[in-house]
Design a protein around this motif. Structure first.
Motif, mmCIF file in Angstrom:
data_model
loop_
_atom_site.group_PDB
_atom_site.id
_atom_site.type_symbol
_atom_site.label_atom_id
_atom_site.label_comp_id
_atom_site.label_asym_id
_atom_site.label_seq_id
_atom_site.Cartn_x
_atom_site.Cartn_y
_atom_site.Cartn_z
ATOM 1 N N ASP B 10 67.674 36.731 -0.819
ATOM 2 C CA ASP B 10 66.319 36.770 -0.753
ATOM 3 C C ASP B 10 65.601 35.303 -1.243
ATOM 4 N N SER B 11 66.435 34.636 -1.682
ATOM 5 C CA SER B 11 65.778 33.308 -2.172
ATOM 6 C C SER B 11 65.933 32.384 -0.590
ATOM 7 N N ALA B 12 64.878 32.157 -0.309
ATOM 8 C CA ALA B 12 64.717 31.214 0.755
ATOM 9 C C ALA B 12 65.210 29.798 0.547
ATOM 10 N N SER B 13 65.273 29.124 -0.747
ATOM 11 C CA SER B 13 65.631 27.828 -0.902
ATOM 12 C C SER B 13 67.238 28.117 -0.820
ATOM 13 N N VAL B 14 67.860 29.189 -1.325
ATOM 14 C CA VAL B 14 69.392 29.360 -1.396
ATOM 15 C C VAL B 14 69.878 29.296 0.142
ATOM 16 N N GLN B 16 68.401 28.390 2.723
ATOM 17 C CA GLN B 16 68.242 27.186 3.551
ATOM 18 C C GLN B 16 69.293 26.215 3.124
ATOM 19 N N MET B 17 69.852 26.243 1.950
ATOM 20 C CA MET B 17 70.840 25.346 1.390
ATOM 21 C C MET B 17 71.980 25.867 2.100
ATOM 22 N N PHE B 20 71.730 25.197 5.744
ATOM 23 C CA PHE B 20 72.220 23.639 6.435
ATOM 24 C C PHE B 20 73.694 23.096 6.040
ATOM 25 N N ASP B 53 74.166 37.439 -1.558
ATOM 26 C CA ASP B 53 73.616 37.388 -2.852
ATOM 27 C C ASP B 53 73.720 38.772 -3.489
ATOM 28 N N ASN B 55 71.718 40.346 -6.094
ATOM 29 C CA ASN B 55 70.455 40.567 -6.716
ATOM 30 C C ASN B 55 69.674 40.462 -5.344
ATOM 31 N N PRO B 57 66.296 42.787 -3.102
ATOM 32 C CA PRO B 57 65.452 44.257 -3.045
ATOM 33 C C PRO B 57 65.763 44.809 -1.960
ATOM 34 N N LYS B 105 77.043 30.799 -9.178
ATOM 35 C CA LYS B 105 75.832 30.045 -8.888
ATOM 36 C C LYS B 105 75.708 29.141 -10.257
ATOM 37 N N PRO B 106 75.239 27.961 -10.551
ATOM 38 C CA PRO B 106 74.900 27.246 -9.460
ATOM 39 C C PRO B 106 76.037 26.248 -8.681
#
Lengths: 695, 121, 120
Positions: B10-14, B16-17, B20, B53, B55, B57, B105-106
């Protein structure tokens, strides 16, 4: 690139913080709403998790504290209160400030962070100061030695259901180092009973790695609970241990618990190969033996590789320095001999003890100094490969060269001096030995001929063999040519060996046409001379139609030889011990009975001898009873008459210097324990000279 | 043909990473924003591996793993979960649900690639 | 992923010999199918040849099934061979999985172990 991810995280975090704010405000009104609590927790969790991913460590550790509190709320351990919401809102603002600061570079208010955390902790019921986050300790493991491990990996039957492919783990093991993998299939059911989605196989793996046992465990980290894993170190590779042979098959199997030691002894009591026997008696199944055999093989390969690696991690030292060292060691040996002699004469116990110690150390020093000069003969061998290739193309022949014993070590000087003679011998094999392809096929041989070059240690010598599968020597052609050339009289009765030796006579060639490679009739005598100059010998055997084998025997080193010390008058001489067969007495009566022919009766055999006193024109009369030292050169026994035989002596060879370089019959000199000089006799040359004089 | 990996987070940054990093490693990537989204996409696309992930929703990671394992096309694929150190019990729960492994993580891109290689070969 | 196919036919030159041609990727997803094909081939003749020359991948389940089929054939007194036509993929996979060996297994009384050598 990383900045791009950081930027994405920040955008996401601002969004999450905005959502967090509204969630918290709603939560104040409906403190029991589980869905809201969940949202707050996830927001914190994501900020923490992603923050640490993109280097926002301060945000991550701060958010962790808040997340912990909300985990308690989520699990019903803590009630949502106005104070909790206030503190969380303050925390949210703090996180925002930290995000802002990350761009501007301003320092965040650490005091504010600490106050919020202390407040939250009080709420949660645990006190305590906020410890500054301890810097993570990076454990750098020191580079380890290579260790070989025995690994048994037996995955659970249902391993595939967890999405695990055991083969990728095996592949990962292979990346850690040299790896031998044996799949064990003995427990397989028959096809009908096999569940195609179950795992039945297990593996015995031998792995040599410098990464340590933890690296191996890491490979299996996901399957620890779903497999049987045994890792045991079986060998550490340091240079002291390498000398021994690796464990025997039986030992390996007992260690692995595949067989009991009683069973092993029972099997061993019969004289057959252990593995076969154990299988045939049903004590072991084949796969286990296979795995143990693989282990032996693996260790062998690793050791070889290690040797290669050691050889390549060497220091380059100018050859002169080594020569100087060997020279000094040589003088040391001489002085040590004097010390021992003096100590013995004084009969001084203490001095003798010291002298003995020095003798032991000197011997070790000498051996290791000489060892430094030892080089594997392999580099020379590889040069010959090129030679063979080029020559066979030139001559239109198909020839393959095989080598063996490239790792055999020889003194550097010896290797250098061997080059030319070996080139000559190989040329000869190619030119005279191996036939043209058509001739080979006609003779029922493979088109492609073989020249096999091998080197092997034999005592204090090295045997170098050049064997070809060519036409072999033509005895009749040699005899005819020998007579033609006047080397032997017509009708001479010669043994096979004597006939073959003719090809080493000056000016001999049996080739029908003269090629550019050899056949100019010079060379083989030069080869023989060169080998003898190295105190070596050359031997030839041949079977017509099957091939020729030339064996060159060379002493390991030129610097020091074992020799026999003899005296004529006041002069001392050395004879290389390797050439000495035996010593017999020569009385005046014997001399008289031989009527001026220099022949002695030794056990019903006539042995010609050379009276050295005459040969070197040493003044004075010989003693009543002289000694004949009988030597053997190329199978011919020749005696040398001297006054006294003193005994064995370790001789450090000194060259005679330029002025005496061409002196015949003397190959060098050495200094004795009492400081006097002894000349080293060139036995082969003396024999040759005597033979020449007779003819 | 490039292998397809799904990242569910649910984390866009994760996401994305992860995307990538995997694309750089030569994989094709399908993104899902939560468990429910992931399950829907899995029913329609064939993937070779799933990184999820825990966690999230709508449907959390454990639920996603169980749901995926029930699909014939995902019965044997490697499934790796992203966890944090505080979730040791979650790790066990995830394994019980059918996860192949986990990444704590991380993590750095190299660590992600190492795990992908470990389970996918 | 490539589809896998299992084609079983009678060898016209040798009555009683069944040839099972395995092509494509043999993975756990088709393990049940592969097992069925092997069982069928063994039931249909006294000699079975598994032709893996057109195989593009094989996983552990596939290797296990081949081994078990050989075992079963031996027990039933039937012959079982693998012809790989020099297929490097097949050989590499069997080697890296540790299946290739120098001598046959305990069941291998006729020295016909499918993993030994590998030139036929």
């Amino acid at each position: 690139m990383i900045d791009q991810h950081r930027q994405a995280f920040k955008e996401e975090a601002y969004e999450l913080l905005a959502e967090l704010e509204s969630s918290l405000l709603e939560l104040e009104e409906r403190p029991d709403d589980q869905d809201l609590i969940g949202r707050v927790f996830r927001a914190m969790h994501t900020i923490k998790g992603s923050g640490s991913m993109f280097g926002f460590d301060d945000i991550a550790s701060f958010t962790h504290e808040v997340e912990t509190i909300f985990d308690m709320v989520r699990n019903g351990k803590l009630q949502v209160t106005g104070r909790l919401v206030n503190l969380t809102l303050a925390a949210r603002d703090q996180i925002r400030a930290m995000l802002d600061a990350a761009d501007s570079g301003e320092a965040t208010d650490l005091q504010a962070s600490a106050e919020i955390i202390v407040g939250l902790r009080e709420l949660a019921g645990f006190q305590g100061q906020v410890a500054a986050a301890a810097p993570k300790e990076e454990v750098h493991e020191a580079k380890k030695d290579q260790v070989t491990y025995r690994i048994r990996f037996a995955p659970a039957r249902e391993i595939f259901v967890s999405g695990t492919n055991p083969l990728t783990l095996i592949a990962e093991l292979r990346e850690l180092g040299a790896c031998t993998v044996v799949a064990q299939t003995a427990g397989f059911p028959c096809l009908e009973e096999m569940n195609p989605e179950s795992c039945y196989v297990y593996w015995d793996v031998i792995l040599t790695t410098d990464q340590g046992e933890n690296a191996i465990r890491d490979v299996f980290i996901f399957v620890e609970d779903d497999c049987e894993l045994k890792i045991e170190p079986i060998a550490e590779h340091n240079r002291y241990e390498e000398q021994q042979d690796y464990k025997r098959l039986g030992e390996i199997l007992v260690e692995r618990g595949d067989i009991s030691s009683e069973d092993m002894k029972a099997v061993l009591s019969q004289q057959r190969r252990f593995g076969e026997l154990a299988i045939s008696q049903g004590i072991l199944h084949e796969g286990k033996v296979q795995a143990a055999l693989a282990e032996q093989q693996h260790i062998k390969e690793v050791r070889q590789e290690k040797q290669v690696a050691e050889a390549s991690s060497s220091i380059r030292v100018p050859a002169e320095r080594l020569d100087l060292l060997v020279n000094l060691v040589g003088e040391m040996v001489t002085v040590q001999a004097r010390l021992s002699q003096t100590a013995a004469q004084r009969a001084d116990g203490e001095l003798m003890a010291i002298a003995e110690e020095v003798e032991r150390l000197t011997a070790e020093l000498r051996d290791s100094a000489l060892n430094i000069r030892m080089l594997p003969i392999g580099s020379t061998f590889s040069k010959f490969k090129r030679l063979v290739r080029d020559l066979s193309v030139e001559l239109g022949k198909q020839i393959e060269m095989t080598t063996e014993g490239a790792e055999t070590e020889l003194d550097k000087t010896v290797i250098e001096k061997l080059n030319d003679p070996l080139v000559h011998l190989i040329r000869n094999s190619i030119d005279h030995g191996i036939e043209l392809p058509e001739a080979r096929v006609a003779a029922g041989k493979p088109e492609r001929g073989t020249v096999h070059l091998s080197a092997v240690h034999s005592g204090d010598s090295v045997l170098i063999t050049i064997a070809d599968d060519g036409a072999g020597l033509d005895k009749e052609a040699i005899r005819t040519k020998g007579i033609e050339r006047g080397i032997i009289p017509a009708g001479a009765e010669l043994s096979e060996k004597e006939l073959f030796n003719l090809i080493f006579a000056p000016g001999f060639s049996t080739a029908k046409t003269i090629s550019s490679v050899s056949g100019r009739g010079v060379g083989m005598d030069v080869v023989k001379r060169a080998i003898e100059a190295l105190r070596g010998s050359i031997d030839i055997t041949s079977v017509r139609g099957e091939g020729t084998r030339i064996t060159v025997k060379i002493p390991l080193t030129l610097a020091i030889i074992e020799s026999l010390l003899v005296k004529i008058g006041n002069d001392s001489f050395m004879m290389p011990l390797a050439l000495v067969d035996e010593c017999v007495e020569l009385t005046r009566e014997d001399v008289a009975a031989a009527h001026g022919r220099n022949l002695a009766h030794v056990r019903d055999q006539l042995v010609p001898y050379i009276p050295l006193r005459e040969h070197f024109a040493i003044p004075g009369a010989p003693p009543e009873i002289e000694q004949i030292v009988i030597t053997q050169v190329n199978g011919v026994r020749v005696g040398f008459v001297v006054d006294h035989v003193i005994g064995e002596h370790q001789t450090v060879i000194k060259s005679l210097g330029r002025a005496y370089k061409d002196t015949e019959g003397i190959s060098g000199a050495t200094i004795l324990g009492d400081g006097t000089v002894a000349l080293i006799l060139d036995i082969p040359q003396l024999v040759q000279a005597a033979e020449a004089a007779q003819e | 043909m490039a292998k397809v990996i799904m990242t569910a987070d649910d984390s866009a940054s994760v996401r994305q990473m992860v995307t990538f990093t995997l694309k750089q490693g030569g994989y094709e990537v399908v993104e899902a924003v939560d468990g429910k989204d992931a399950l829907q996409k899995l029913a329609g696309t064939k993937v070779d591996m799933l990184i999820t992930d825990l966690n999230m929703p709508n449907l959390d990671g454990i639920g996603l793993i169980k749901g995926a394992r029930a699909l014939p096309s995902c019965k044997f694929i490697p499934i790796v979960m992203l966890t944090t150190e505080s979730q040791e019990s979650k790790k066990q729960e995830g394994k019980a649900a059918g996860a192949t492994g986990w990444i704590v993580k991380p993590f750095k891109p190299e660590q992600l690639m190492a795990v992908v290689k470990k389970v996918l070969g | 992923m490539e589809e896998s196919t299992f084609e079983c036919r009678q060898d016209p030159a040798h009555p009683g010999t069944r040839v099972l041609k395995v092509a494509g990727e043999v993975s756990i997803g088709v393990a049940g199918e592969f097992k069925g094909a092997l069982v069928g081939a063994l039931a249909g003749g006294s000699e079975v040849q598994v032709d893996v020359s057109a195989l593009t991948a094989i996983d552990l389940t596939g290797l296990q099934l081949l081994c078990a089929a050989h075992h079963s054939a031996g027990t039933a007194g039937k012959e079982f061979h693998i012809t790989d036509g020099g297929n490097p993929t097949f050989r590499d996979m069997a080697t890296s999985a540790g299946f290739r060996r120098h001598t046959g297994c305990a069941y291998d009384r006729a020295c016909s172990c499918i993993w030994v050598g590998g030139d036929n």
